[in-house]
Write a protein that holds these residues in place. Structure first.
Motif, PDB file in Angstrom:
ATOM      1  N   ALA A 249      -6.792  57.160  25.080  1.00  0.00           N
ATOM      2  CA  ALA A 249      -6.281  57.648  23.932  1.00  0.00           C
ATOM      3  C   ALA A 249      -7.227  57.178  22.859  1.00  0.00           C
ATOM      4  O   ALA A 249      -8.079  56.300  22.730  1.00  0.00           O
ATOM      5  CB  ALA A 249      -5.025  56.675  23.598  1.00  0.00           C
ATOM      6  N   THR A 274       1.203  56.913  23.173  1.00  0.00           N
ATOM      7  CA  THR A 274       0.199  56.168  22.635  1.00  0.00           C
ATOM      8  C   THR A 274       0.998  54.961  21.703  1.00  0.00           C
ATOM      9  O   THR A 274       0.170  53.970  21.410  1.00  0.00           O
ATOM     10  CB  THR A 274      -0.414  56.859  21.485  1.00  0.00           C
ATOM     11  N   ASP A 288      -3.614  61.727  22.740  1.00  0.00           N
ATOM     12  CA  ASP A 288      -3.674  61.167  24.043  1.00  0.00           C
ATOM     13  C   ASP A 288      -4.169  62.230  24.920  1.00  0.00           C
ATOM     14  O   ASP A 288      -3.635  63.291  25.288  1.00  0.00           O
ATOM     15  CB  ASP A 288      -1.871  61.199  24.305  1.00  0.00           C
TER      16      ASP A 288
END
Length: 343
Positions: A249, A274, A288
């Motif tokens: 992420a 996330t 993400d």
């Protein structure tokens, strides 16, 4: 069949006899393996389902780094897996757990990136490695072509090769290298790095790094937190937060005068997973990128470079890896392959 942990213990205890022809014959005999010649080179019949062990003789690419050795490694395949990133990372993780249980925590960990020892090419899914450094030999757990391999090698040639790559030219070293305070690392040398000279280079190195990152962190069992700062006429504010364990992420702390959505950033609404990494509104902008095999390295790299430039970072040396990223668990990590300053 002998467990991987027991095999690792036997390799660490083996006497390589200076890696001379007679020494390697004695090594094979001591391990109980038959040495034979094949068209592809000398191998040892281990009787393991993963295949024969390969001996690497000193050749053109190795000769300048040796000091009397005739061979520079014995690579023993220990587990095969499907070729996709997730399967390869899982196989490496499984072997890592067994070998660590047998030998303790490795003294060195990292990724060979696109260039393994003696100029071998790395694996497309990632090139993680762990080392139990010793004298005169070192044991390495390496990502092989079909699955993880245990590699017994004379310590000096491999380290001599690595140290000599620090010539300052772009791409002269790839990957990243982490060492801990284990007494086994006494006398360990570190090569110099190199600096990216164009945004094209930064895009390439970030693409290679980010595309393989979740597979490698999964395989190595680490969690990486890497802030990036951007040097602009407003100082050097935090721009990005790269976080990766079993998935990747990236958060963006964009200045108010750019439009992150137009560049390709989303919010927690678009990337709900996330929320387990950051709160709902800090950072507002994020991506993400997914787990092993999922990140689109080139697209992510282009997004980061475009955002940095829009924020006022005028040259590659203005994109700075935060010093916090240099500490991963008990390891001090140098990100040679990025070609970016750390500070």
């Amino acid at each position: 069949m002998e467990s991987v942990g027991d095999l690792a213990r036997r390799l660490v205890a083996a006497n390589s006899g200076g890696w001379t022809p007679d020494g390697v014959k004695a090594l094979a005999s001591g391990l109980g393996w038959a040495l034979k010649e094949t068209p592809a080179g000398p191998v040892l019949d281990t009787g393991r389902s993963a295949g024969d062990a390969r001996l690497r003789p000193v050749g053109t690419f190795e000769e300048r780094y040796v000091g009397g050795e005739s061979y520079v490694e014995l690579a023993v395949p220990v587990l095969t897996a499907e070729p996709d990133d997730a399967a390869q990372a899982a196989a490496f993780r499984e072997v890592r757990r067994e070998v660590t249980a047998a030998l303790g925590k490795p003294s060195i960990m990292g990724s060979h990136g696109g260039m393994g020892p003696f100029y071998d090419s790395g694996q497309l899914w990632g090139s993680p490695f762990l080392r139990w450094r010793g004298r005169p030999d070192t044991l390495e757990l390496r990502a092989g072509k079909a699955g993880p391999e245990l590699v017994l090698q004379p310590t000096d040639p491999a380290e001599n090769w690595f140290w000599r790559q620090g010539v300052g030219e772009e791409y002269s070293i790839s990957g990243y290298f982490g060492s801990n305070r284990d007494h086994a690392n006494a006398g360990l040398g570190f090569p110099g790095g190199w600096t990216a000279r164009s945004w094209q280079t930064v895009t390439r190195t970030l693409a290679d790094f980010l595309g393989a990152l979740p597979a490698e962190t999964t395989a190595l069992g680490i969690r990486l937190g890497m802030p990036f700062y951007g040097r602009t006429d407003r100082g050097a504010p935090l721009l990005f937060d790269v976080v990766c364990a079993d998935r990747l992420a990236i958060g963006c702390f964009a200045p108010d005068d750019i439009d992150p959505a137009a560049l390709g950033w989303g919010t927690v609404a678009e990337h709900p997973d996330t929320a387990s990494i950051w709160s709902d509104d800090d950072p507002v902008w994020r991506v993400d990128a997914g787990g092993p095999g999922r990140p689109k390295g080139r697209e992510l790299a282009e997004l980061l470079v475009a955002t940095a430039r829009a924020a006022g970072v005028s040259e590659p040396t203005g994109l700075i890896v935060g010093g916090e990223a240099s500490y991963v668990d008990d390891y001090h990590v140098i990100y040679y392959g990025l070609g970016l300053p750390t500070g």
